[in-house]
Design a protein around this motif. Structure first.
Motif, PDB file in Angstrom:
ATOM      1  N   PHE A 281      -4.145  25.087  21.459  1.00 30.47           N
ATOM      2  CA  PHE A 281      -2.790  25.600  21.242  1.00 30.47           C
ATOM      3  C   PHE A 281      -1.815  24.667  21.939  1.00 30.47           C
ATOM      4  CE2 PHE A 281      -1.018  29.865  19.824  1.00 30.47           C
ATOM      5  CZ  PHE A 281       0.243  29.348  19.560  1.00 30.47           C
ATOM      6  N   ALA A 282      -0.971  24.012  21.139  1.00 33.40           N
ATOM      7  CA  ALA A 282       0.080  23.167  21.696  1.00 33.40           C
ATOM      8  C   ALA A 282       1.310  24.037  21.883  1.00 33.40           C
ATOM      9  CB  ALA A 282       0.371  22.022  20.739  1.00 33.40           C
ATOM     10  N   VAL A 283       1.603  24.383  23.137  1.00 25.05           N
ATOM     11  CA  VAL A 283       2.732  25.262  23.443  1.00 25.05           C
ATOM     12  C   VAL A 283       3.989  24.411  23.571  1.00 25.05           C
ATOM     13  CG1 VAL A 283       3.677  26.962  25.059  1.00 25.05           C
ATOM     14  CG2 VAL A 283       1.199  26.873  24.645  1.00 25.05           C
TER      15      VAL A 283
ATOM     16  N   GLY B  79     -15.357  14.130  21.133  1.00 23.26           N
ATOM     17  CA  GLY B  79     -14.316  13.218  21.623  1.00 23.26           C
ATOM     18  C   GLY B  79     -14.059  12.052  20.681  1.00 23.26           C
ATOM     19  N   GLN B  80     -14.916  11.891  19.661  1.00 25.47           N
ATOM     20  CA  GLN B  80     -14.702  10.840  18.649  1.00 25.47           C
ATOM     21  C   GLN B  80     -13.960  11.482  17.464  1.00 25.47           C
ATOM     22  OE1 GLN B  80     -15.573   7.576  19.271  1.00 25.47           O
ATOM     23  NE2 GLN B  80     -16.042   8.456  21.270  1.00 25.47           N
ATOM     24  N   TYR B  81     -12.817  10.907  17.105  1.00 25.34           N
ATOM     25  CA  TYR B  81     -11.944  11.565  16.133  1.00 25.34           C
ATOM     26  C   TYR B  81     -11.976  10.896  14.764  1.00 25.34           C
ATOM     27  CZ  TYR B  81     -10.202  13.492  20.496  1.00 25.34           C
ATOM     28  OH  TYR B  81     -10.117  14.099  21.714  1.00 25.34           O
ATOM     29  N   LEU B  82     -11.726  11.694  13.721  1.00 26.61           N
ATOM     30  CA  LEU B  82     -11.584  11.109  12.381  1.00 26.61           C
ATOM     31  C   LEU B  82     -10.112  10.931  12.030  1.00 26.61           C
ATOM     32  CD1 LEU B  82     -10.664  13.428  10.106  1.00 26.61           C
ATOM     33  CD2 LEU B  82     -12.998  14.165  10.425  1.00 26.61           C
ATOM     34  N   GLY B  83      -9.249  11.613  12.786  1.00 26.04           N
ATOM     35  CA  GLY B  83      -7.811  11.497  12.549  1.00 26.04           C
ATOM     36  C   GLY B  83      -7.029  12.277  13.588  1.00 26.04           C
ATOM     37  N   THR B  84      -5.719  12.184  13.508  1.00 24.15           N
ATOM     38  CA  THR B  84      -4.856  12.919  14.447  1.00 24.15           C
ATOM     39  C   THR B  84      -3.811  13.701  13.658  1.00 24.15           C
ATOM     40  OG1 THR B  84      -3.331  11.050  14.652  1.00 24.15           O
ATOM     41  CG2 THR B  84      -5.108  11.210  16.292  1.00 24.15           C
ATOM     42  N   ILE B  85      -3.296  14.711  14.334  1.00 26.30           N
ATOM     43  CA  ILE B  85      -2.234  15.513  13.717  1.00 26.30           C
ATOM     44  C   ILE B  85      -1.123  15.730  14.739  1.00 26.30           C
ATOM     45  CG2 ILE B  85      -3.419  17.692  14.242  1.00 26.30           C
ATOM     46  CD1 ILE B  85      -2.280  18.675  11.534  1.00 26.30           C
ATOM     47  N   SER B  86       0.099  15.634  14.277  1.00 27.69           N
ATOM     48  CA  SER B  86       1.271  15.767  15.138  1.00 27.69           C
ATOM     49  C   SER B  86       1.835  17.181  14.996  1.00 27.69           C
ATOM     50  CB  SER B  86       2.297  14.719  14.712  1.00 27.69           C
ATOM     51  OG  SER B  86       3.469  14.859  15.468  1.00 27.69           O
ATOM     52  N   VAL B  87       1.868  17.936  16.111  1.00 31.82           N
ATOM     53  CA  VAL B  87       2.309  19.340  16.049  1.00 31.82           C
ATOM     54  C   VAL B  87       3.208  19.719  17.226  1.00 31.82           C
ATOM     55  CG1 VAL B  87       0.330  20.237  14.737  1.00 31.82           C
ATOM     56  CG2 VAL B  87       0.177  20.112  17.227  1.00 31.82           C
ATOM     57  N   THR B  88       4.034  20.723  17.004  1.00 36.36           N
ATOM     58  CA  THR B  88       4.861  21.339  18.046  1.00 36.36           C
ATOM     59  C   THR B  88       4.710  22.844  17.928  1.00 36.36           C
ATOM     60  OG1 THR B  88       6.469  19.532  17.978  1.00 36.36           O
ATOM     61  CG2 THR B  88       7.218  21.605  18.946  1.00 36.36           C
ATOM     62  N   ASP B  89       4.337  23.480  19.026  1.00 35.95           N
ATOM     63  CA  ASP B  89       4.207  24.941  19.092  1.00 35.95           C
ATOM     64  C   ASP B  89       3.323  25.496  17.974  1.00 35.95           C
ATOM     65  OD1 ASP B  89       4.926  26.993  20.890  1.00 35.95           O
ATOM     66  OD2 ASP B  89       6.191  27.889  19.357  1.00 35.95           O
ATOM     67  N   LYS B  90       2.123  24.948  17.858  1.00 33.95           N
ATOM     68  CA  LYS B  90       1.175  25.385  16.831  1.00 33.95           C
ATOM     69  C   LYS B  90      -0.227  25.538  17.415  1.00 33.95           C
ATOM     70  CE  LYS B  90       3.614  25.378  12.915  1.00 33.95           C
ATOM     71  NZ  LYS B  90       3.750  26.557  12.057  1.00 33.95           N
ATOM     72  N   SER B  91      -1.000  26.411  16.768  1.00 33.46           N
ATOM     73  CA  SER B  91      -2.430  26.560  17.076  1.00 33.46           C
ATOM     74  C   SER B  91      -3.227  25.707  16.098  1.00 33.46           C
ATOM     75  CB  SER B  91      -2.839  28.028  16.929  1.00 33.46           C
ATOM     76  OG  SER B  91      -4.230  28.121  16.703  1.00 33.46           O
ATOM     77  N   MET B  92      -4.287  25.077  16.613  1.00 33.87           N
ATOM     78  CA  MET B  92      -5.222  24.330  15.762  1.00 33.87           C
ATOM     79  C   MET B  92      -6.630  24.759  16.132  1.00 33.87           C
ATOM     80  SD  MET B  92      -3.839  20.467  15.731  1.00 33.87           S
ATOM     81  CE  MET B  92      -5.499  19.975  15.373  1.00 33.87           C
ATOM     82  N   VAL B  93      -7.342  25.309  15.172  1.00 32.59           N
ATOM     83  CA  VAL B  93      -8.718  25.765  15.436  1.00 32.59           C
ATOM     84  C   VAL B  93      -9.665  25.052  14.484  1.00 32.59           C
ATOM     85  CG1 VAL B  93     -10.288  27.730  15.594  1.00 32.59           C
ATOM     86  CG2 VAL B  93      -7.867  28.042  16.141  1.00 32.59           C
ATOM     87  N   THR B  94     -10.714  24.454  15.046  1.00 35.36           N
ATOM     88  CA  THR B  94     -11.700  23.749  14.232  1.00 35.36           C
ATOM     89  C   THR B  94     -13.062  24.422  14.345  1.00 35.36           C
ATOM     90  OG1 THR B  94     -10.539  21.647  14.540  1.00 35.36           O
ATOM     91  CG2 THR B  94     -12.839  21.520  13.839  1.00 35.36           C
ATOM     92  N   SER B  95     -13.704  24.613  13.203  1.00 39.71           N
ATOM     93  CA  SER B  95     -15.094  25.061  13.164  1.00 39.71           C
ATOM     94  C   SER B  95     -15.916  23.962  12.510  1.00 39.71           C
ATOM     95  CB  SER B  95     -15.244  26.345  12.337  1.00 39.71           C
ATOM     96  OG  SER B  95     -14.660  27.430  13.006  1.00 39.71           O
ATOM     97  N   GLY B  96     -17.097  23.678  13.094  1.00 39.93           N
ATOM     98  CA  GLY B  96     -17.933  22.635  12.514  1.00 39.93           C
ATOM     99  C   GLY B  96     -19.399  22.855  12.799  1.00 39.93           C
TER     100      GLY B  96
END
Length: 308
Positions: free
Chosen positions: A168-170, A191-208
């Motif tokens: 959660f980016a507060v 810790g190894q990424y496939l990409g990045t996303i730019s966010v403000t005041d959003k939740s990001m949840v990943t399932s894998g």
């Protein structure tokens, strides 16, 4: 919560506020963990088929939300999955592949429609003996939302909450710019990424399928179970990331869309206002919903960006 908790809190009272947030995490875990004998969930499961259990506002509201998402996803999210989770034991030292007959037997106990909600008395009951609730697919999201409340109530307007895949980016970063969050490469080490996303005041949840698993004869058995089969989901996705205003929604949707698969998953996300998603398929293709096209940056050339 079976994961590493990381909080980055900025501001005058940041250390004190971070301690309050950690206390809130412990409070929620003590109520909702199936691994704590004194938890409300453990007590509720012990009374399955016998009577209901009066619950705190926290636990009742999370179960109520889980039932809502079960209906919305046609049972792809099902909080009564615990008998199947326990049978496989993934993430414990008892992990194994159960027999088909064992799975079929436990699968009879999985049905969210057997969760009886009584909002007037804040009680929940499981209809049949042997049934059990596991809030693993939704409780971390609720916790992230509650941590955000603690931070906002204490006048923190810049923070980063990371509950092992629930980010959660507060607000924005202290300098006023957006947060850049890495999307885990599901085929590489943490810790190894496939990409990045730019966010403000959003939740990001990943399932894998890389979070908790074991391998037998070269086949990976992961912890995201399809409630209809009792086996780890194999719908063609290896990672789902949900971007939303509330983490509880992202948590429920990241699990359920993983189980639904790409076409049904995208259709579901596009039907919900204010929710976006990134789907990664087993053939290394990345699909991004319309609202994220300007903020998502694919950095790993092993993967292909697919237009919808």
């Amino acid at each position: 919560m079976g994961t590493i908790v990381q909080l980055k809190v900025y501001g005058k009272n940041s250390e004190k506020v971070a301690e309050l947030a950690l206390k809130r995490i412990s409070d929620i875990e003590s109520k909702m963990s199936v691994n704590i004998k004194s938890s409300e969930i453990t007590k509720l499961n012990a009374k399955a088929g016998v009577s209901g259990e009066k619950l705190s506002v926290d636990t009742y509201s999370v179960i109520e939300k889980a039932v809502k998402y079960s209906k919305l996803t046609d049972g792809s999210l099902d909080a009564t999955i615990e008998p199947i989770v326990k049978l496989w034991g993934i993430g414990t030292d008892k992990a194994r592949i159960p027999s088909k007959s064992e799975i079929e037997e436990k699968l009879k106990l999985v049905d969210y429609k057997d969760i009886i909600l009584d909002s007037k008395n804040s009680t929940v009951q499981l209809r049949r003996k042997g049934q059990a609730i596991d809030l693993g697919a939704i409780a971390k999201g609720y916790t992230a939302d509650e941590i955000k409340k603690v931070l906002i109530d204490n006048k923190v307007n810049s923070a980063l909450i990371n509950l092992g895949g629930n980010v959660f980016a507060v607000g924005s970063k202290p300098d006023g710019t957006s947060w850049n969050i890495g999307i885990q490469n599901p085929l590489d080490t943490r810790g190894q990424y496939l990409g990045t996303i730019s966010v403000t005041d959003k939740s990001m949840v990943t399932s894998g399928n890389y979070e908790r698993y074991f391998i037998v004869d070269g086949k990976r058995y992961h912890h995201i179970f399809d409630p209809k089969t009792g086996y780890p989901s194999e719908a063609g996705l290896i990672s789902t990331t949900i971007v939303s205003d509330n983490s509880i929604d992202g948590d429920a949707l990241s699990t359920s869309t993983y189980i639904l698969g790409l076409s049904k998953g995208i259709k579901l996300i596009e039907s919900i206002k204010g929710v976006e998603a990134i789907f990664v398929t087993s053939d290394k293709k990345v699909y991004v919903t319309a609202g994220l096209k300007d903020s998502f940056n694919l950095t790993n050339k092993e993967f292909t960006y697919e237009e919808r």
